[in-house]
Design a protein around this motif. Structure first.
Motif, PDB file in Angstrom:
ATOM      1  N   GLU A   8      88.045 -22.723  22.676  1.00  0.00           N
ATOM      2  CA  GLU A   8      87.372 -22.744  21.015  1.00  0.00           C
ATOM      3  C   GLU A   8      88.018 -23.608  20.239  1.00  0.00           C
ATOM      4  OE1 GLU A   8      84.654 -21.440  18.370  1.00  0.00           O
ATOM      5  OE2 GLU A   8      84.819 -21.217  20.459  1.00  0.00           O
ATOM      6  N   MET A   9      89.230 -23.927  20.320  1.00  0.00           N
ATOM      7  CA  MET A   9      89.835 -24.997  19.383  1.00  0.00           C
ATOM      8  C   MET A   9      89.397 -26.502  19.642  1.00  0.00           C
ATOM      9  SD  MET A   9      93.751 -25.790  18.988  1.00  0.00           S
ATOM     10  CE  MET A   9      93.943 -26.690  20.621  1.00  0.00           C
ATOM     11  N   TRP A  10      89.297 -26.530  21.007  1.00  0.00           N
ATOM     12  CA  TRP A  10      89.005 -28.157  21.499  1.00  0.00           C
ATOM     13  C   TRP A  10      87.563 -28.488  20.930  1.00  0.00           C
ATOM     14  CZ3 TRP A  10      91.456 -26.663  26.660  1.00  0.00           C
ATOM     15  CH2 TRP A  10      92.792 -26.599  26.653  1.00  0.00           C
ATOM     16  N   LYS A  11      86.655 -27.214  21.137  1.00  0.00           N
ATOM     17  CA  LYS A  11      85.165 -27.414  20.757  1.00  0.00           C
ATOM     18  C   LYS A  11      85.016 -27.614  19.079  1.00  0.00           C
ATOM     19  CE  LYS A  11      80.890 -24.745  20.581  1.00  0.00           C
ATOM     20  NZ  LYS A  11      80.178 -23.404  21.031  1.00  0.00           N
ATOM     21  N   ILE A  12      86.023 -27.041  18.444  1.00  0.00           N
ATOM     22  CA  ILE A  12      85.912 -27.515  16.952  1.00  0.00           C
ATOM     23  C   ILE A  12      86.476 -28.653  16.692  1.00  0.00           C
ATOM     24  CG2 ILE A  12      87.078 -26.624  14.675  1.00  0.00           C
ATOM     25  CD1 ILE A  12      87.078 -23.859  15.833  1.00  0.00           C
ATOM     26  N   TYR A  13      87.621 -29.149  17.341  1.00  0.00           N
ATOM     27  CA  TYR A  13      87.958 -30.528  17.242  1.00  0.00           C
ATOM     28  C   TYR A  13      87.220 -31.521  17.282  1.00  0.00           C
ATOM     29  CZ  TYR A  13      93.001 -28.785  16.383  1.00  0.00           C
ATOM     30  OH  TYR A  13      93.808 -27.892  15.684  1.00  0.00           O
ATOM     31  N   ALA A  14      86.357 -31.258  18.530  1.00  0.00           N
ATOM     32  CA  ALA A  14      85.389 -32.208  18.985  1.00  0.00           C
ATOM     33  C   ALA A  14      84.457 -32.480  18.126  1.00  0.00           C
ATOM     34  CB  ALA A  14      84.883 -32.059  20.501  1.00  0.00           C
ATOM     35  N   ALA A  15      84.003 -31.484  17.538  1.00  0.00           N
ATOM     36  CA  ALA A  15      82.847 -31.506  16.550  1.00  0.00           C
ATOM     37  C   ALA A  15      83.438 -31.856  15.207  1.00  0.00           C
ATOM     38  CB  ALA A  15      82.145 -30.104  16.396  1.00  0.00           C
ATOM     39  N   ASN A  16      84.494 -31.784  14.719  1.00  0.00           N
ATOM     40  CA  ASN A  16      85.163 -32.188  13.319  1.00  0.00           C
ATOM     41  C   ASN A  16      86.484 -33.152  13.521  1.00  0.00           C
ATOM     42  OD1 ASN A  16      83.768 -29.982  11.520  1.00  0.00           O
ATOM     43  ND2 ASN A  16      84.482 -28.866  13.640  1.00  0.00           N
ATOM     44  N   PRO A  17      86.009 -34.487  13.873  1.00  0.00           N
ATOM     45  CA  PRO A  17      87.063 -35.258  14.057  1.00  0.00           C
ATOM     46  C   PRO A  17      87.713 -35.824  12.680  1.00  0.00           C
ATOM     47  CG  PRO A  17      85.068 -36.322  14.525  1.00  0.00           C
ATOM     48  CD  PRO A  17      84.738 -34.863  14.585  1.00  0.00           C
ATOM     49  N   ASP A  18      86.810 -35.888  11.625  1.00  0.00           N
ATOM     50  CA  ASP A  18      87.282 -36.142  10.117  1.00  0.00           C
ATOM     51  C   ASP A  18      88.514 -35.558   9.906  1.00  0.00           C
ATOM     52  OD1 ASP A  18      85.939 -38.500  10.456  1.00  0.00           O
ATOM     53  OD2 ASP A  18      84.036 -37.474   9.345  1.00  0.00           O
ATOM     54  N   PRO A  19      88.375 -34.122   9.553  1.00  0.00           N
ATOM     55  CA  PRO A  19      89.150 -33.290   9.112  1.00  0.00           C
ATOM     56  C   PRO A  19      90.708 -33.212   9.971  1.00  0.00           C
ATOM     57  CG  PRO A  19      87.740 -31.807   9.544  1.00  0.00           C
ATOM     58  CD  PRO A  19      87.020 -33.319   9.589  1.00  0.00           C
ATOM     59  N   LEU A  20      90.104 -33.349  11.182  1.00  0.00           N
ATOM     60  CA  LEU A  20      91.107 -33.210  12.285  1.00  0.00           C
ATOM     61  C   LEU A  20      92.357 -34.414  12.042  1.00  0.00           C
ATOM     62  CD1 LEU A  20      92.638 -32.133  14.888  1.00  0.00           C
ATOM     63  CD2 LEU A  20      90.949 -33.667  16.350  1.00  0.00           C
ATOM     64  N   GLN A  21      91.615 -35.612  11.833  1.00  0.00           N
ATOM     65  CA  GLN A  21      92.662 -36.883  11.537  1.00  0.00           C
ATOM     66  C   GLN A  21      93.541 -36.421  10.597  1.00  0.00           C
ATOM     67  OE1 GLN A  21      90.601 -40.611  11.967  1.00  0.00           O
ATOM     68  NE2 GLN A  21      88.742 -39.297  11.684  1.00  0.00           N
ATOM     69  N   PHE A  22      93.302 -35.753   9.280  1.00  0.00           N
ATOM     70  CA  PHE A  22      94.104 -35.424   8.243  1.00  0.00           C
ATOM     71  C   PHE A  22      95.061 -34.275   8.734  1.00  0.00           C
ATOM     72  CE2 PHE A  22      90.510 -37.270   5.707  1.00  0.00           C
ATOM     73  CZ  PHE A  22      91.198 -38.016   4.907  1.00  0.00           C
ATOM     74  N   LYS A  23      94.721 -33.511   9.623  1.00  0.00           N
ATOM     75  CA  LYS A  23      95.445 -32.355  10.098  1.00  0.00           C
ATOM     76  C   LYS A  23      96.670 -33.122  11.011  1.00  0.00           C
ATOM     77  CE  LYS A  23      96.504 -29.813  13.870  1.00  0.00           C
ATOM     78  NZ  LYS A  23      96.524 -30.003  15.216  1.00  0.00           N
ATOM     79  N   SER A  24      96.155 -33.984  11.843  1.00  0.00           N
ATOM     80  CA  SER A  24      97.097 -34.342  12.771  1.00  0.00           C
ATOM     81  C   SER A  24      98.186 -35.366  11.864  1.00  0.00           C
ATOM     82  CB  SER A  24      96.535 -35.401  13.981  1.00  0.00           C
ATOM     83  OG  SER A  24      95.690 -34.360  14.444  1.00  0.00           O
ATOM     84  N   LEU A  25      97.776 -36.147  10.963  1.00  0.00           N
ATOM     85  CA  LEU A  25      98.682 -37.119  10.571  1.00  0.00           C
ATOM     86  C   LEU A  25      99.311 -36.301   9.483  1.00  0.00           C
ATOM     87  CD1 LEU A  25      96.296 -39.967   9.308  1.00  0.00           C
ATOM     88  CD2 LEU A  25      98.245 -40.118  10.682  1.00  0.00           C
ATOM     89  N   GLY A  26      99.143 -35.087   8.937  1.00  0.00           N
ATOM     90  CA  GLY A  26      99.870 -34.357   8.178  1.00  0.00           C
ATOM     91  C   GLY A  26     100.858 -33.739   8.839  1.00  0.00           C
ATOM     92  N   PHE A  27     100.748 -33.291   9.961  1.00  0.00           N
ATOM     93  CA  PHE A  27     101.582 -32.649  10.694  1.00  0.00           C
ATOM     94  C   PHE A  27     102.653 -33.533  11.294  1.00  0.00           C
ATOM     95  CE2 PHE A  27      98.986 -28.658  10.760  1.00  0.00           C
ATOM     96  CZ  PHE A  27     100.147 -27.910  10.468  1.00  0.00           C
TER      97      PHE A  27
END
Length: 224
Positions: A56-75
């Motif tokens: 479910e997480m991977w499905k959300i990440y595949a559909a939402n790459p833009d906010p994911l980039q902020f998430k990954s850079l933040g962490f």
């Protein structure tokens, strides 16, 4: 013949330069825990799959790459600042606690060189899921973790650095008699808030408050 002599550098100027450089280094050390918390809030708030795991997480990440980039850079930067004090505290410890400071720096080194870089996998999973579906992400993950030993060896130092770097900083300063024993309390409280909240933004906010308390402790312990 006239000889031109160059005057030696001013002792006062040299001392001032050294003092300002050391002050900047100390300021970074003191600010690092707070910055770790703030970047964690950014990452958690931007995470489109916060609190979700697996396919479910991977499905959300595949559909939402833009906010994911902020998430990954933040962490990524959160973990970097999280571990940085373990590398920076050693020069402040002399005599008692000096060997523990060496251990702390070693833990910080192995953590810093592994944990922040792990966030790159988010972008890889997102792109792979978008192109081939979440089943492909699952297959790649299973192959890596079940048929290769390298990924687990790579992950372990990062987890050790994450869990132990700041507690070891507090213990090192206590051993050197620069802080009281309870200096470790805000550190442990911050880590527990981060983990028990399932890395939600409000848990990261609590972590930031706890780490801010520890930053104050660091400032007092390293005061010239």
């Amino acid at each position: 013949m006239t000889t031109v002599q160059t005057a030696p550098p001013s002792t006062t100027t040299t001392a001032t330069t050294s003092s300002s450089a050391l002050s900047a280094r100390r300021a970074f050390l003191v600010a690092a825990p707070v910055l770790a918390g703030l970047f964690a809030i950014v990452g958690a708030y931007a995470d489109p799959g916060a609190g979700v795991m697996g396919q479910e997480m991977w499905k959300i990440y595949a559909a939402n790459p833009d906010p994911l980039q902020f998430k990954s850079l933040g962490f990524h930067w959160s973990y970097a600042f999280w571990i940085a004090p373990a590398l920076l505290i050693a020069p402040y410890v002399r005599g008692r606690g000096a060997w523990l400071a060496n251990v702390t720096a070693l833990v910080g080194f192995v953590g810093m060189t592994t944990l922040p870089g792990m966030l790159f996998i988010d972008w890889y999973d997102s792109a792979l899921g978008a192109m081939y579906g979440v089943d492909a992400v699952q297959a790649v993950q299973d192959t890596m973790m079940n048929e290769m030993w390298g990924p687990r060896v790579f992950q372990l130092p990062g987890l050790v650095g994450f869990m132990l770097s700041l507690p070891l900083v507090a213990l090192t300063l206590w051993r050197a008699r620069l802080v009281k024993w309870w200096a470790i309390v805000p550190v442990v409280a911050g880590i527990l808030a981060f983990m028990l909240s399932n890395v939600m933004w409000w848990g990261c906010a609590i972590t930031t408050v706890c780490f801010a308390v520890f930053s104050v402790i660091l400032a007092k312990a390293t005061r010239p």
